[in-house]
Design a protein around this motif. Structure first.
Motif, short mmCIF file in Angstrom:
data_model
loop_
_atom_site.label_atom_id
_atom_site.label_comp_id
_atom_site.label_asym_id
_atom_site.label_seq_id
_atom_site.Cartn_x
_atom_site.Cartn_y
_atom_site.Cartn_z
N GLY A 223 1.84 -0.51 -7.07
CA GLY A 223 1.46 -0.54 -5.66
C GLY A 223 1.04 0.81 -5.13
N LEU A 224 1.78 1.86 -5.47
CA LEU A 224 1.42 3.20 -4.99
C LEU A 224 0.12 3.68 -5.60
CD1 LEU A 224 4.94 4.91 -5.00
CD2 LEU A 224 3.67 4.02 -3.05
N MET A 225 -0.14 3.33 -6.84
CA MET A 225 -1.41 3.71 -7.45
C MET A 225 -2.57 2.95 -6.82
SD MET A 225 -0.21 4.01 -11.46
CE MET A 225 -1.82 4.49 -12.07
N ALA A 256 9.90 10.16 -0.87
CA ALA A 256 8.95 10.94 -1.67
C ALA A 256 7.52 10.45 -1.45
CB ALA A 256 9.32 10.85 -3.15
N ALA A 257 7.32 9.13 -1.34
CA ALA A 257 5.97 8.59 -1.15
C ALA A 257 5.41 8.99 0.21
CB ALA A 257 6.00 7.07 -1.29
N LEU A 258 6.23 8.97 1.26
CA LEU A 258 5.73 9.36 2.59
C LEU A 258 5.34 10.83 2.62
CD1 LEU A 258 8.19 7.42 4.95
CD2 LEU A 258 5.80 6.89 4.42
N VAL A 259 6.15 11.69 2.00
CA VAL A 259 5.80 13.11 1.94
C VAL A 259 4.51 13.31 1.16
CG1 VAL A 259 6.54 15.36 1.07
CG2 VAL A 259 8.18 13.89 2.23
N ALA A 260 4.37 12.60 0.03
CA ALA A 260 3.15 12.74 -0.78
C ALA A 260 1.92 12.24 -0.02
CB ALA A 260 3.31 11.97 -2.09
N PRO A 272 -2.97 4.76 4.41
CA PRO A 272 -2.06 4.99 3.27
C PRO A 272 -0.59 4.87 3.65
CG PRO A 272 -3.79 6.65 3.33
CD PRO A 272 -3.89 5.90 4.62
N LEU A 273 -0.21 5.32 4.85
CA LEU A 273 1.17 5.17 5.29
C LEU A 273 1.56 3.71 5.38
CD1 LEU A 273 1.41 7.89 8.09
CD2 LEU A 273 2.51 7.94 5.85
N ILE A 274 0.67 2.90 5.97
CA ILE A 274 0.96 1.46 6.07
C ILE A 274 1.03 0.84 4.67
CG2 ILE A 274 0.06 -0.74 6.90
CD1 ILE A 274 -1.17 0.78 9.24
N LEU A 277 4.40 1.62 3.10
CA LEU A 277 5.44 0.78 3.72
C LEU A 277 5.36 -0.65 3.22
CD1 LEU A 277 5.33 2.08 7.41
CD2 LEU A 277 7.04 2.60 5.66
N VAL A 278 4.14 -1.16 3.04
CA VAL A 278 3.98 -2.52 2.53
C VAL A 278 4.48 -2.62 1.09
CG1 VAL A 278 2.25 -4.24 1.84
CG2 VAL A 278 2.09 -3.12 4.07
#
Length: 364
Positions: A223-225, A256-260, A272-274, A277-278
């Motif tokens: 998901g993050l990728m 870590a994902a929010l900071v990145a 990207p923030l949304i 979170l999703v």
């Protein structure tokens, strides 16, 4: 049991525990081998039911393990290596972002003094010491030389694990039968019931929780990728590993994902923030409603505080091996404590005699 015999048992248990503590440095490969043999025994039993010999079944299971590890290394190791190199390249930029963007904002919001973070001193300390690089390398080389025996011992233990696992897995049923034959005849039924319950809990955790961690790591990383995060694979794997402690994977991975995302896309881009979170919302919903009930169930029931304490205690006593074995051992201890609790509720120490209850009750 007489008092002298009870004291003899207590002394024997104390000496056995003390001996195990002294042998801790050499126990790690045997503990890991026992865990692997426990995991592989059901597969070997199934192969035996297919008319294969025990030794051939063990060899096939070892081959399956080796192929799985090799595939994972070939697929994920290059990707993970590139992610780590990218993180190393981005570290100076992240420090600059912290100094010029994040820290000043926190300083204004919290009303801190101008020199509170002392980044300039940190940079000056780093800049003043480039000439000491040779000294640092010399000290590092000396430490590596002194630790050569420890490195040889680590490699020897690593090679010892598959050998011990092979023999334990091959003779697992024989060892269990001999141990059952040593049980006191009057207590055999009780011990076997406790063993069956411990086996159920261990199976639920070892085979279930590890699959949940693997599934969450895959969901988070993919998901993050897809969101476009450069360090998505690394953060996803970290979140999946941290999910061994309830909600720890969510906290570590989401933070870590929010900071990145803030560093890579900036605070003005909300998509990207949304997306992050999703991804973590979907992961938590799948874990709570599908993965954990299906793969683990509610047979472990360890409190999150107990999980954290077990991991820290295992690491303190047995190092990394203790961390791996902490939760399975804690699950077995929980089963035993549950039966001790039941015995305590039935004992005279917990309850009152009928005479005392009648004297304490108020008159009608």
């Amino acid at each position: 049991m007489s008092d002298s015999l009870r004291w003899l048992w207590l002394v024997g248990i104390f000496l056995s525990g003390w001996l195990i503590y002294l042998l801790t440095p050499i126990l790690s490969p045997f503990l890991v081998a026992m865990l692997l043999a426990y995991l592989g025994d059901p597969l070997v039993d199934r192969l035996e039911r297919l008319k294969l010999s025990r030794s051939l079944g063990v060899a096939l299971v070892f081959l399956l393990f080796a192929v799985a590890v090799a595939v994972l290394l070939l697929i994920f190791l290059p990707l993970l290596g590139r992610q780590l190199m990218r993180l190393y390249e981005l570290t100076p930029q992240m420090l600059d972002w912290l100094q010029h963007s994040a820290m000043p904002w926190l300083q204004v919001q919290l009303g801190l003094s101008a020199d509170f973070w002392q980044f300039d001193r940190l940079k000056a300390a780093v800049a003043d010491n480039p000439t000491r690089t040779s000294d640092i390398l010399g000290a590092l080389l000396l430490q590596v030389t002194q630790s050569s025996l420890a490195l040889v011992g680590f490699i020897g233990n690593l090679l010892l694990v598959p050998i011990v696992s092979f023999y334990l897995m091959r003779d697992w049923d024989v060892l269990m039968h001999k141990l059952r034959g040593l049980l006191p005849r009057r207590r055999e039924g009780l011990v076997m019931r406790l063993t069956a319950e411990c086996h159920e809990v261990l199976g639920a955790f070892v085979r279930g929780q590890l699959l949940v961690m693997l599934a969450l790591a895959t969901i988070y990383a993919a998901g993050l990728m897809l969101v476009g995060l450069e360090l998505g694979l690394l953060i996803g794997l970290l979140a999946g590993l941290a999910s061994i402690v309830p909600y720890m994977g969510l906290v570590v991975g989401l933070g870590a994902a929010l900071v990145a995302v803030l560093f890579q896309f900036g605070a003005g881009d909300w998509y990207p923030l949304i997306g992050v979170l999703v991804v973590f919302t979907v992961g938590q919903l799948l874990e709570g409603m599908l993965l954990t009930p299906w793969l683990v169930g509610d047979r472990i029931g360890l409190h999150p505080v107990a999980v954290i304490f077990a991991i820290l205690a295992g690491g303190q006593l047995f190092g990394f091996t203790g961390i791996l074995l902490a939760l399975p051992v804690a699950a077995v201890i929980m089963v035993l404590l549950r039966h001790v609790h039941d015995l305590y509720k039935l004992s005279e120490l917990y309850g009152e005699s009928p005479e005392v209850s009648q004297e304490a009750s108020p008159p009608a």
